[in-house]
Design a protein around this motif. Structure first.
Motif, PDB file in Angstrom:
ATOM      1  N   THR A   1       6.450  -0.282  -5.114  1.00 41.30           N
ATOM      2  CA  THR A   1       5.068  -0.067  -5.579  1.00 41.30           C
ATOM      3  C   THR A   1       4.093  -0.124  -4.423  1.00 41.30           C
ATOM      4  O   THR A   1       3.168   0.703  -4.308  1.00 41.30           O
ATOM      5  CB  THR A   1       4.704  -1.126  -6.629  1.00 41.30           C
ATOM      6  OG1 THR A   1       5.629  -1.058  -7.720  1.00 41.30           O
ATOM      7  CG2 THR A   1       3.298  -0.908  -7.149  1.00 41.30           C
ATOM      8  N   TRP A   2       4.279  -1.095  -3.527  1.00 43.92           N
ATOM      9  CA  TRP A   2       3.391  -1.216  -2.366  1.00 43.92           C
ATOM     10  C   TRP A   2       3.532  -0.002  -1.449  1.00 43.92           C
ATOM     11  O   TRP A   2       2.531   0.532  -0.953  1.00 43.92           O
ATOM     12  CB  TRP A   2       3.725  -2.493  -1.608  1.00 43.92           C
ATOM     13  CG  TRP A   2       2.939  -2.656  -0.352  1.00 43.92           C
ATOM     14  CD1 TRP A   2       1.616  -2.977  -0.245  1.00 43.92           C
ATOM     15  CD2 TRP A   2       3.420  -2.478   0.991  1.00 43.92           C
ATOM     16  NE1 TRP A   2       1.244  -3.020   1.077  1.00 43.92           N
ATOM     17  CE2 TRP A   2       2.330  -2.719   1.861  1.00 43.92           C
ATOM     18  CE3 TRP A   2       4.655  -2.158   1.532  1.00 43.92           C
ATOM     19  CZ2 TRP A   2       2.454  -2.643   3.231  1.00 43.92           C
ATOM     20  CZ3 TRP A   2       4.786  -2.078   2.900  1.00 43.92           C
ATOM     21  CH2 TRP A   2       3.684  -2.313   3.739  1.00 43.92           C
TER      22      TRP A   2
ATOM     23  N   LEU B   1       4.473   2.978  -2.340  1.00 48.01           N
ATOM     24  CA  LEU B   1       3.964   4.164  -3.029  1.00 48.01           C
ATOM     25  C   LEU B   1       2.452   4.268  -2.942  1.00 48.01           C
ATOM     26  O   LEU B   1       1.907   5.339  -2.656  1.00 48.01           O
ATOM     27  CB  LEU B   1       4.414   4.119  -4.493  1.00 48.01           C
ATOM     28  CG  LEU B   1       3.942   5.270  -5.384  1.00 48.01           C
ATOM     29  CD1 LEU B   1       4.543   6.586  -4.926  1.00 48.01           C
ATOM     30  CD2 LEU B   1       4.287   4.991  -6.842  1.00 48.01           C
ATOM     31  N   PHE B   2       1.765   3.149  -3.167  1.00 52.17           N
ATOM     32  CA  PHE B   2       0.300   3.204  -3.224  1.00 52.17           C
ATOM     33  C   PHE B   2      -0.369   2.953  -1.875  1.00 52.17           C
ATOM     34  O   PHE B   2      -1.493   3.390  -1.659  1.00 52.17           O
ATOM     35  CB  PHE B   2      -0.210   2.178  -4.231  1.00 52.17           C
ATOM     36  CG  PHE B   2       0.143   2.505  -5.651  1.00 52.17           C
ATOM     37  CD1 PHE B   2      -0.404   3.603  -6.285  1.00 52.17           C
ATOM     38  CD2 PHE B   2       1.031   1.721  -6.350  1.00 52.17           C
ATOM     39  CE1 PHE B   2      -0.076   3.913  -7.588  1.00 52.17           C
ATOM     40  CE2 PHE B   2       1.364   2.011  -7.661  1.00 52.17           C
ATOM     41  CZ  PHE B   2       0.817   3.119  -8.281  1.00 52.17           C
ATOM     42  N   GLU B   3       0.305   2.220  -0.992  1.00 53.60           N
ATOM     43  CA  GLU B   3      -0.343   1.842   0.263  1.00 53.60           C
ATOM     44  C   GLU B   3       0.060   2.750   1.415  1.00 53.60           C
ATOM     45  O   GLU B   3      -0.784   3.180   2.195  1.00 53.60           O
ATOM     46  CB  GLU B   3      -0.001   0.383   0.601  1.00 53.60           C
ATOM     47  CG  GLU B   3      -0.783  -0.181   1.777  1.00 53.60           C
ATOM     48  CD  GLU B   3      -2.272  -0.315   1.493  1.00 53.60           C
ATOM     49  OE1 GLU B   3      -3.069  -0.342   2.453  1.00 53.60           O
ATOM     50  OE2 GLU B   3      -2.639  -0.396   0.299  1.00 53.60           O
TER      51      GLU B   3
ATOM     52  N   THR C   1       2.058   5.757   1.269  1.00 51.08           N
ATOM     53  CA  THR C   1       2.002   7.193   0.999  1.00 51.08           C
ATOM     54  C   THR C   1       0.625   7.659   0.576  1.00 51.08           C
ATOM     55  O   THR C   1       0.397   8.871   0.425  1.00 51.08           O
ATOM     56  CB  THR C   1       3.026   7.561  -0.099  1.00 51.08           C
ATOM     57  OG1 THR C   1       2.674   6.874  -1.311  1.00 51.08           O
ATOM     58  CG2 THR C   1       4.426   7.161   0.311  1.00 51.08           C
TER      59      THR C   1
ATOM     60  N   TYR D   1      -0.859   7.219  -2.293  1.00 54.75           N
ATOM     61  CA  TYR D   1      -0.913   7.640  -3.690  1.00 54.75           C
ATOM     62  C   TYR D   1      -1.935   6.790  -4.426  1.00 54.75           C
ATOM     63  O   TYR D   1      -1.920   5.567  -4.353  1.00 54.75           O
ATOM     64  CB  TYR D   1       0.475   7.481  -4.319  1.00 54.75           C
ATOM     65  CG  TYR D   1       0.739   8.428  -5.462  1.00 54.75           C
ATOM     66  CD1 TYR D   1       0.450   9.789  -5.353  1.00 54.75           C
ATOM     67  CD2 TYR D   1       1.290   7.975  -6.651  1.00 54.75           C
ATOM     68  CE1 TYR D   1       0.701  10.663  -6.388  1.00 54.75           C
ATOM     69  CE2 TYR D   1       1.546   8.841  -7.695  1.00 54.75           C
ATOM     70  CZ  TYR D   1       1.249  10.181  -7.558  1.00 54.75           C
ATOM     71  OH  TYR D   1       1.497  11.046  -8.597  1.00 54.75           O
ATOM     72  N   ASN D   2      -2.822   7.453  -5.180  1.00 56.95           N
ATOM     73  CA  ASN D   2      -3.880   6.756  -5.889  1.00 56.95           C
ATOM     74  C   ASN D   2      -3.364   6.252  -7.231  1.00 56.95           C
ATOM     75  O   ASN D   2      -2.557   6.908  -7.895  1.00 56.95           O
ATOM     76  CB  ASN D   2      -5.073   7.697  -6.093  1.00 56.95           C
ATOM     77  CG  ASN D   2      -6.273   6.966  -6.638  1.00 56.95           C
ATOM     78  OD1 ASN D   2      -6.404   6.796  -7.838  1.00 56.95           O
ATOM     79  ND2 ASN D   2      -7.138   6.516  -5.739  1.00 56.95           N
ATOM     80  N   LEU D   3      -3.856   5.079  -7.643  1.00 59.77           N
ATOM     81  CA  LEU D   3      -3.396   4.478  -8.896  1.00 59.77           C
ATOM     82  C   LEU D   3      -3.775   5.335 -10.099  1.00 59.77           C
ATOM     83  O   LEU D   3      -2.961   5.542 -11.009  1.00 59.77           O
ATOM     84  CB  LEU D   3      -3.971   3.061  -9.043  1.00 59.77           C
ATOM     85  CG  LEU D   3      -3.606   2.309 -10.320  1.00 59.77           C
ATOM     86  CD1 LEU D   3      -2.096   2.135 -10.431  1.00 59.77           C
ATOM     87  CD2 LEU D   3      -4.305   0.962 -10.375  1.00 59.77           C
TER      88      LEU D   3
ATOM     89  N   PHE E   1      -1.595   8.350 -10.202  1.00 57.23           N
ATOM     90  CA  PHE E   1      -0.240   7.987 -10.628  1.00 57.23           C
ATOM     91  C   PHE E   1      -0.173   7.788 -12.141  1.00 57.23           C
ATOM     92  O   PHE E   1       0.769   8.264 -12.799  1.00 57.23           O
ATOM     93  CB  PHE E   1       0.191   6.712  -9.903  1.00 57.23           C
ATOM     94  CG  PHE E   1       1.504   6.156 -10.402  1.00 57.23           C
ATOM     95  CD1 PHE E   1       2.700   6.722 -10.008  1.00 57.23           C
ATOM     96  CD2 PHE E   1       1.525   5.059 -11.256  1.00 57.23           C
ATOM     97  CE1 PHE E   1       3.920   6.212 -10.464  1.00 57.23           C
ATOM     98  CE2 PHE E   1       2.720   4.553 -11.716  1.00 57.23           C
ATOM     99  CZ  PHE E   1       3.919   5.128 -11.325  1.00 57.23           C
TER     100      PHE E   1
ATOM    101  N   LEU F   1      -4.505  -4.522  -2.029  1.00 56.66           N
ATOM    102  CA  LEU F   1      -3.129  -4.357  -2.474  1.00 56.66           C
ATOM    103  C   LEU F   1      -2.146  -4.930  -1.466  1.00 56.66           C
ATOM    104  O   LEU F   1      -1.157  -5.589  -1.842  1.00 56.66           O
ATOM    105  CB  LEU F   1      -2.834  -2.870  -2.711  1.00 56.66           C
ATOM    106  CG  LEU F   1      -1.427  -2.541  -3.211  1.00 56.66           C
ATOM    107  CD1 LEU F   1      -1.167  -3.205  -4.548  1.00 56.66           C
ATOM    108  CD2 LEU F   1      -1.247  -1.024  -3.310  1.00 56.66           C
TER     109      LEU F   1
END
Length: 246
Positions: A80-81, A83-85, A87, A89-91, A94, A183
């Protein structure tokens, strides 16, 4: 006989592993509890770490006593970290993409189910008991009031050590907040929570002995600081007040 309060001191896992053969007596358990509480533990605790952490599923996960579940949770948090931090990717994006994918899959499944002879799954309703919210609200209120009491103790108290400790912690948190995002900060806290207690559980005696020596050294340095700096500042403040009153 062992008092019920003392039974809370004993580690349930230890008792299950060591005294499950039925040959032990109450005096053996009492001796274990006494030998444990007589040791100098970190932060002055009198209970095993597993009991301090709740002695339940959460404690087993934090201390890696259920390695499979702990590993899954750790890998999930790490993915999760990343993916969002990492790469970017915005929550919100997503959540929208995941909802769109689920919506499309269920829509096609419900309309094409007659051709594949598989009925679509039913979406169950979630019913939460009322007492769960009551316990959560009571727990949050108690934690909030305890935080306020601690804040009042530091702000309106006279112990400079407590004030300096809180100030240093807040300063460290502000430095960490400037270096990473919220995050990443949560992930760092999660990693520390999953690693430090487990390491401490395995190296408990060595860490407690080192911490005791470090605490003695810190107290000596604080005594020197109090004698040479703090007490002089207090005397100068009192003398300046007395001069103004005169």
């Amino acid at each position: 006989m062992l008092d019920p309060v003392d039974m809370d001191i004993a580690d349930s896992d230890f008792l299950n592993n060591q005294f499950d053969n039925g040959d032990s007596s109450d005096s053996d358990i009492d001796n274990y509890c006494m030998s444990f509480t007589c040791k100098n533990r970190l932060f002055g605790r009198q209970k095993p770490l597993h009991v301090v952490l709740g002695a339940g599923v959460s404690a087993d996960i934090i201390l890696w006593r259920n390695k499979q579940i702990s590993g899954y949770i750790f890998m999930g948090a790490t993915l999760t970290w990343l993916l969002f931090e990492r790469t970017g990717y915005n929550l919100v994006v997503f959540v929208c993409h995941a909802s769109l994918l689920s919506l499309t899959a269920l829509f096609l499944w419900s309309n094409l189910g007659s051709f594949i002879y598989v009925s679509p799954p039913e979406i169950p309703e979630t019913i939460l008991p009322q007492h769960l919210f009551m316990r959560t609200a009571i727990s949050l209120t108690a934690t909030y009031n305890q935080a306020l009491r601690s804040f009042r103790h530091v702000v309106f108290g006279t112990d400079i050590r407590d004030f300096l400790s809180v100030a240093v912690v807040l300063w460290v948190l502000s430095v960490v907040g400037r270096l990473c995002s919220f995050l990443s900060f949560l992930y760092i806290v999660f990693v520390i929570l999953m690693i430090v207690p487990a390491l401490y559980d395995n190296l408990e005696d060595s860490v407690d002995s080192f911490a005791e020596k470090a605490l003695i050294a810190i107290n000596k340095q604080y005594a020197v600081l109090d004698e040479k700096v703090i007490q002089k500042l207090k005397k100068s403040v009192i003398s300046s007040k007395s001069r103004k009153q005169q």
